[in-house]
Design a protein around this motif. Structure first.
Motif, PDB file in Angstrom:
ATOM      1  N   LEU A 124       0.825  -1.202   0.000  1.00 62.04           N
ATOM      2  CA  LEU A 124       0.000   0.000   0.000  1.00 62.04           C
ATOM      3  C   LEU A 124       0.863   1.258   0.000  1.00 62.04           C
ATOM      4  CD1 LEU A 124      -2.893  -0.915   2.468  1.00 62.04           C
ATOM      5  CD2 LEU A 124      -2.993  -0.794  -0.013  1.00 62.04           C
ATOM      6  N   LYS A 125       1.998   1.189   0.662  1.00 59.83           N
ATOM      7  CA  LYS A 125       2.864   2.364   0.748  1.00 59.83           C
ATOM      8  C   LYS A 125       3.476   2.719  -0.608  1.00 59.83           C
ATOM      9  CE  LYS A 125       6.798   4.245   3.325  1.00 59.83           C
ATOM     10  NZ  LYS A 125       6.057   5.445   3.750  1.00 59.83           N
ATOM     11  N   THR A 126       3.860   1.689  -1.371  1.00 61.54           N
ATOM     12  CA  THR A 126       4.525   1.937  -2.655  1.00 61.54           C
ATOM     13  C   THR A 126       3.650   2.740  -3.620  1.00 61.54           C
ATOM     14  OG1 THR A 126       5.870  -0.051  -2.406  1.00 61.54           O
ATOM     15  CG2 THR A 126       5.644   0.841  -4.627  1.00 61.54           C
ATOM     16  N   PRO A 127       2.394   2.313  -3.891  1.00 60.47           N
ATOM     17  CA  PRO A 127       1.575   3.127  -4.800  1.00 60.47           C
ATOM     18  C   PRO A 127       1.191   4.475  -4.206  1.00 60.47           C
ATOM     19  CG  PRO A 127       0.300   1.302  -3.905  1.00 60.47           C
ATOM     20  CD  PRO A 127       1.707   1.049  -3.522  1.00 60.47           C
ATOM     21  N   ARG A 151      -0.467  12.503 -18.913  1.00 60.76           N
ATOM     22  CA  ARG A 151       0.302  11.320 -18.527  1.00 60.76           C
ATOM     23  C   ARG A 151       0.338  11.159 -17.004  1.00 60.76           C
ATOM     24  NH1 ARG A 151       4.612  12.547 -20.870  1.00 60.76           N
ATOM     25  NH2 ARG A 151       6.073  12.983 -19.160  1.00 60.76           N
ATOM     26  N   TYR A 152       0.538  12.260 -16.295  1.00 63.59           N
ATOM     27  CA  TYR A 152       0.563  12.210 -14.834  1.00 63.59           C
ATOM     28  C   TYR A 152      -0.780  11.747 -14.281  1.00 63.59           C
ATOM     29  CZ  TYR A 152       5.108  14.445 -13.966  1.00 63.59           C
ATOM     30  OH  TYR A 152       6.446  14.712 -13.858  1.00 63.59           O
ATOM     31  N   TYR A 157      -4.316   7.585 -11.934  1.00 65.63           N
ATOM     32  CA  TYR A 157      -5.534   6.764 -12.017  1.00 65.63           C
ATOM     33  C   TYR A 157      -5.197   5.272 -12.001  1.00 65.63           C
ATOM     34  CZ  TYR A 157      -9.776   4.620 -13.790  1.00 65.63           C
ATOM     35  OH  TYR A 157     -10.866   3.811 -13.934  1.00 65.63           O
ATOM     36  N   ARG A 158      -4.205   4.862 -12.798  1.00 60.62           N
ATOM     37  CA  ARG A 158      -3.837   3.441 -12.845  1.00 60.62           C
ATOM     38  C   ARG A 158      -3.312   2.956 -11.490  1.00 60.62           C
ATOM     39  NH1 ARG A 158      -1.795   5.136 -17.790  1.00 60.62           N
ATOM     40  NH2 ARG A 158       0.334   5.241 -16.924  1.00 60.62           N
ATOM     41  N   MET A 163      -4.384  -0.064  -6.428  1.00 57.49           N
ATOM     42  CA  MET A 163      -4.636  -0.104  -4.984  1.00 57.49           C
ATOM     43  C   MET A 163      -6.035  -0.627  -4.700  1.00 57.49           C
ATOM     44  SD  MET A 163      -2.951   3.410  -3.528  1.00 57.49           S
ATOM     45  CE  MET A 163      -3.582   3.057  -1.895  1.00 57.49           C
ATOM     46  N   ASP A 164      -6.980  -0.217  -5.521  1.00 59.20           N
ATOM     47  CA  ASP A 164      -8.357  -0.666  -5.344  1.00 59.20           C
ATOM     48  C   ASP A 164      -8.458  -2.177  -5.525  1.00 59.20           C
ATOM     49  OD1 ASP A 164     -11.148  -0.075  -4.905  1.00 59.20           O
ATOM     50  OD2 ASP A 164     -11.465  -0.514  -7.025  1.00 59.20           O
ATOM     51  N   VAL A 165      -7.753  -2.704  -6.541  1.00 64.64           N
ATOM     52  CA  VAL A 165      -7.734  -4.146  -6.783  1.00 64.64           C
ATOM     53  C   VAL A 165      -7.099  -4.867  -5.600  1.00 64.64           C
ATOM     54  CG1 VAL A 165      -6.764  -5.976  -8.220  1.00 64.64           C
ATOM     55  CG2 VAL A 165      -7.737  -3.935  -9.297  1.00 64.64           C
TER      56      VAL A 165
END
Length: 339
Positions: A124-127, A151-152, A157-158, A163-165
């Motif tokens: 969780l911390k990485t994203p 792009r940012y 969003y991705r 994280m949501d997944v």
């Protein structure tokens, strides 16, 4: 010397007529002494055998109980005796071994819990760090063109979607682990199920120069009792895991169905880079990744195959893997056959 004289006199009196007078008095005294000696000897022997056959085993059991109460589960009371105390000691020994195994499992569970918390924190911390970095870049004006800004925002969003997944998988894994996930079992024809799935998968793989195929003897029955949606989750997790590690230009997915007397065996085979033999026993553990760098781009959440295992276990089946480096991996699972 005195004892020999008295004993000789006693034998003379006994074997040479009825004792009378002084002889009778001596005879009675000697008999009393003899009885006393016999009682003392008998008591000593009984005490010795009682101590050896009863008191010592009970003392050993008492010592073992005390050590167990203090947390020492290494004191063995195994007995080769065939009596009641031997049975009691062996029963106690079985209890000790079960307590020792339960203690080992508890320590392993605690270690897994700590590793799970550490893995969740990392994943969780990485994203979150990535999202904060891109948001900071936008605030500082680094994304000073529409293209950079787009792009940012796309990356944010991705990353948020990843994280949501991950959170969804954590939630499902937690419910499965606590046995709070509901299952809707019904009769499912695995041949029809996989025929539809393979058609869809083959269409998607064509864009990536890949193929997907189903192999089964159509004369056999492949009807099982299963939760259709959970089964689809199992298959999707296995396929996604296979595609992440595909290193061949021509990607291949092969599903083989085998009908046995009371179960159906499903093999899902790929032609990826394979799994090292030492990694195979651990791939169904939560957050285990053969990619030790924990690169989420390739390693995923590390929960996919552990979710597969828990779902299949809830179906009363088993799951395992076979792999050969550079040639591919086969994931097998079983489901109960409808008779």
């Amino acid at each position: 010397m005195v004892t020999e004289i008295v004993l000789g006199y006693f034998l003379f009196v006994v074997f040479n007529g009825d004792p009378q007078g002084e002889d009778l008095k001596v005879f009675v005294q000697f008999r009393f002494i003899a009885i006393a000696l016999i009682l003392i000897l008998t008591n000593g022997l009984l005490t010795y055998f009682m101590s050896r056959s009863i008191i010592k085993p009970i003392s050993k059991l008492s010592t073992a109980a005390k050590k167990i109460s203090e947390g020492n589960l290494e004191y063995s009371v195994q007995s080769d005796k065939k009596d009641e105390l031997g049975d009691l000691a062996n029963t106690f020994e079985q209890m000790r071994l079960k307590l020792k195994e339960a203690d080992r499992e508890q320590k392993q569970y605690e270690q897994n819990r700590q590793e799970l918390i550490a893995s969740i924190s990392h994943d969780l911390k990485t994203p979150l760090t990535s999202i904060k970095g891109y948001v900071k870049g936008i605030q500082d004006g680094v994304a000073n063109t529409p293209e950079k800004l787009d792009r940012y925002m796309g990356t944010i969003y991705r990353t948020a979607n990843d994280m949501d997944v991950l959170i969804d998988e954590l939630f499902l894994y937690s419910k499965l682990d606590l046995k709070r996930e509901t299952f809707q079992f019904e009769q499912v024809d695995l041949y029809a199920f996989f025929a539809d799935f393979i058609d869809e998968l083959a269409f998607n793989l064509e864009k990536r120069q890949g193929t997907a195929a189903l192999s089964a003897n159509k004369e056999n029955s492949y009807v099982v009792t299963a939760d259709r949606e959970k089964l689809r989750r199992v298959v999707m997790n296995i396929i996604q895991n296979s595609l992440k590690y595909m290193d061949k230009e021509q990607k291949e997915i092969q599903v083989n169905l085998t009908s046995e007397s009371d179960r159906i065996v499903v093999e899902m085979k790929d032609n990826g880079k394979g799994i090292r033999e030492e990694d195979i026993p651990y791939i169904f553990q939560s957050f285990y990744r053969t990619d030790t760098s924990r690169n989420s781009a390739t390693g995923g959440s590390g929960l996919g195959l552990s979710i597969v295992k828990k779902i299949i276990q809830e179906h009363g089946g088993v799951v395992w893997a076979e792999s050969e480096p550079d040639k591919g991996t086969s994931i097998y699972f079983t489901l109960k056959k409808v008779m």
